[in-house]
Design an enzyme around this catalytic site. Structure first.
Site, PDB file in Angstrom:
ATOM      1  N   GLY A 148     -15.413   2.172  33.485  1.00  0.00           N
ATOM      2  CA  GLY A 148     -16.423   2.832  34.302  1.00  0.00           C
ATOM      3  C   GLY A 148     -15.913   3.265  35.657  1.00  0.00           C
ATOM      4  O   GLY A 148     -16.596   3.984  36.375  1.00  0.00           O
ATOM      5  N   SER A 191     -13.141   5.109  36.125  1.00  0.00           N
ATOM      6  CA  SER A 191     -12.270   6.268  35.975  1.00  0.00           C
ATOM      7  C   SER A 191     -12.688   7.431  36.859  1.00  0.00           C
ATOM      8  O   SER A 191     -13.874   7.713  37.026  1.00  0.00           O
ATOM      9  CB  SER A 191     -12.291   6.729  34.517  1.00  0.00           C
ATOM     10  OG  SER A 191     -11.028   7.125  34.075  1.00  0.00           O
ATOM     11  N   HIS A 236      -9.066  13.233  31.958  1.00  0.00           N
ATOM     12  CA  HIS A 236      -9.655  12.850  30.674  1.00  0.00           C
ATOM     13  C   HIS A 236     -11.179  12.916  30.700  1.00  0.00           C
ATOM     14  O   HIS A 236     -11.840  12.520  29.744  1.00  0.00           O
ATOM     15  CB  HIS A 236      -9.182  11.448  30.258  1.00  0.00           C
ATOM     16  CG  HIS A 236      -9.607  10.336  31.168  1.00  0.00           C
ATOM     17  ND1 HIS A 236      -8.792   9.822  32.150  1.00  0.00           N
ATOM     18  CD2 HIS A 236     -10.748   9.615  31.232  1.00  0.00           C
ATOM     19  CE1 HIS A 236      -9.412   8.845  32.775  1.00  0.00           C
ATOM     20  NE2 HIS A 236     -10.612   8.697  32.227  1.00  0.00           N
ATOM     21  N   ASP A 280      -2.961  13.358  34.721  1.00  0.00           N
ATOM     22  CA  ASP A 280      -4.335  13.064  34.312  1.00  0.00           C
ATOM     23  C   ASP A 280      -5.208  13.562  35.449  1.00  0.00           C
ATOM     24  O   ASP A 280      -5.679  12.796  36.287  1.00  0.00           O
ATOM     25  CB  ASP A 280      -4.524  11.565  34.080  1.00  0.00           C
ATOM     26  CG  ASP A 280      -5.926  11.224  33.585  1.00  0.00           C
ATOM     27  OD1 ASP A 280      -6.704  12.163  33.331  1.00  0.00           O
ATOM     28  OD2 ASP A 280      -6.237  10.025  33.460  1.00  0.00           O
ATOM     29  N   SER A 288      -6.903   6.687  36.975  1.00  0.00           N
ATOM     30  CA  SER A 288      -6.584   7.170  35.631  1.00  0.00           C
ATOM     31  C   SER A 288      -6.918   6.110  34.590  1.00  0.00           C
ATOM     32  O   SER A 288      -7.790   6.297  33.755  1.00  0.00           O
ATOM     33  CB  SER A 288      -5.106   7.555  35.538  1.00  0.00           C
ATOM     34  OG  SER A 288      -4.732   7.834  34.202  1.00  0.00           O
TER      35      SER A 288
END
Length: 517
Positions: A342, A344, A234, A263, A359
């Site tokens: 933050g 990810s 993402h 993802d 994810s």
């Protein structure tokens, strides 16, 4: 695939996946001089042991023992899954962190479990049966209103559907719509609403930036691979340009999936920045990445993130489908470790073994929560990538069959064939005859390298095929043909597999040894 990856509240995006622990510590001009490789205790960085002591209540010796046991359990579980085939019901470490339990559906398989040093648990449904039920739910995921996800729980031998408060009926209705038997489903109610852990926090901790139509997004590196690094899907779409923290053009996003089956993303680095096999703990230390052996359910795992630092927890389930606001994502690993906005894209480690990239999740590191990560071996297999490790070797080297396309496998597996854990014998009486192995169906394998050796009878021409189960049946993903004995090596995604031995000419007895991750 959706072009808009990150929820935006303004025209300019300042947040996508945020700066997290990453593997470019020696990037020119980006690494603080105080950052240094961490010393290790029995191969485990002391920072990981300290985090396990804080979050799991383990002292150094206990934490080291658990990590060592988890690595052993991973290999035993993979061997038993291949050996028992469709009788395998899943494996997990008990709450003591040392007892490996393996679910099976018949007494013969239970004997194999005991012989391997694990504890058998008799169950009604195999893991393949439960996976098939989960795939039915995946097929109707667009109708998942009131449901935040679902996963196979090998401990209870059921498919668990996670419902929001007051939406138990919706969860049961979804399972019924998908055609899943009632007795195979249990409903768990949870107020958590998982979301991708992107954030607007602009910490000065090893970020990179992505140029989007909406503005500039900010993410963090997960693990270094040959040619670039892996991160969350993402964090951008294929073709998006990327920049390092000095705003120097870095490269571009070469592959990205989100939402959907993964993802995961891969960023190709072309500006000469140095890629190294370490994770930044944001305390001046570099944690080593020595490989990517996948830890089992019940194992301790730690993640690092620029927002919340390093935190540990336990793997609770694998191959979970998580319903995010942007859409459902399958194949994620569920943990009870905390994370925050933050974090990810950041890395997960079991000791010095890479596990995945962050994810999303819910909660925070003050009140607690749950976090999901994308398994790293799946990213490596799908994109034919090689993880950089502290040993300087490739933990998952490139293969001629990284995708589900028929191919001739390389012959570099000969050395690995001498002690392959699964041995099967058979006999083909005439040309054109074929046999599938294991004889009781198929076996489930994690993402990673599968190797096999076929000892064919003298004077005969026996060929070896590795097939993966798909919605339309078994499909050949790797093969070894020609005269003489055969070796096969292929880096593949997770799934259900079988080997097929075919007599092209001649007849006689054969032996097949194989190993799966």
């Amino acid at each position: 695939m959706q072009r808009r990856r990150i929820a935006v509240a303004a025209a300019v995006v300042a947040a996508a996946g945020a700066a997290v622990a990453f593997t470019l510590p020696s990037m020119a001009g980006t690494t603080p001089s105080s950052t240094k490789p961490a010393s290790t205790r029995s191969g485990v960085a002391p920072q990981i042991l300290a985090a396990m002591q804080r979050d799991l209540g383990l002292d150094g010796d206990q934490a080291t023992a658990r990590l060592k046991r988890a690595k052993w359990a991973s290999g035993v579980s993979a061997t038993l899954a291949a050996k028992t085939g469709s009788d395998f019901g899943g494996a997990w470490l008990a709450t003591d962190g040392t007892t490996l339990k393996v679910a099976v559906t018949n007494a013969g398989a239970a004997d194999a479990v005991r012989a391997a040093g694990a504890v058998p648990v008799m169950v009604k449904r195999s893991e393949q049966t439960l996976d098939a039920a989960k795939e039915k739910l995946d097929a109707v995921r667009a109708d998942a209103a009131g449901v935040s996800g679902w996963y196979v729980d090998v401990k209870t031998n059921k498919l668990v559907v996670v419902a929001k408060p007051g939406r138990t009926a919706a969860a049961k209705s979804l399972a019924a719509e998908a055609g899943v038997k009632t007795d195979a489903v249990s409903v768990l109610t949870s107020p958590a609403t998982p979301k991708p852990l992107a954030g607007t926090d602009l910490h000065g901790a090893d970020p990179y930036f992505i140029s989007l139509a909406e503005g500039t997004a900010r993410c963090s590196i997960g693990f270094a691979v040959q040619g670039g690094f892996v991160t969350a899907g993402h964090c951008g779409s294929a073709g998006d340009q990327t920049f390092d923290q000095n705003q120097v053009a870095m490269g571009s996003v070469k592959a990205s999936i989100f939402p959907g089956d993964n993802d995961e993303g891969f960023v190709q680095v072309t500006n000469g920045d140095s890629l190294q096999p370490f994770v930044n703990d944001f305390k001046g230390n570099l944690l080593p990445v020595a490989g990517s052996t996948e830890a089992p359910v019940g194992a301790a795992v730690c993640r690092s993130g620029s927002t919340s630092g390093t935190h540990c927890g336990t793997i609770e389930a694998k191959n979970q489908t998580v319903v995010y606001p942007e859409g459902a994502v399958t194949g994620l690993t569920r943990t009870n470790a905390c994370a925050e906005s933050g974090d990810s894209g950041g890395p997960w480690l079991a000791g010095d073994q890479a596990q995945g990239v962050t994810s999303g999740g819910s909660g925070d590191c003050t009140t607690g929560g749950e976090t999901f990560f994308q398994p790293v071996n799946e990213i490596l297999a799908i994109n034919n990538l090689t993880l950089l490790t502290t040993g300087g070797d490739a933990s998952t080297p490139p293969s001629s069959a990284p995708t589900e396309e028929p191919s001739t496998a390389p012959t570099d597996a000969a050395d690995a064939c001498a002690n392959l854990p699964v041995q099967a014998q058979g006999s083909l009486n005439r040309a054109g005859q074929a046999q599938a192995i294991p004889g009781n169906g198929a076996f489930r394998a994690n993402a990673g390298r599968q190797v096999a050796c076929l000892d064919a009878p003298a004077g005969a021409d026996f060929d070896l095929f590795l097939q993966r189960h798909t919605a339309t049946g078994f499909r050949t993903v790797a093969k070894a043909t020609g005269t003489g004995d055969k070796t096969l090596s292929a880096n593949l995604r997770s799934g259900v597999y079988r080997y097929v031995v075919v007599a092209s000419a001649g007849s006689g007895a054969y032996t097949l040894g194989f190993a799966a991750p």
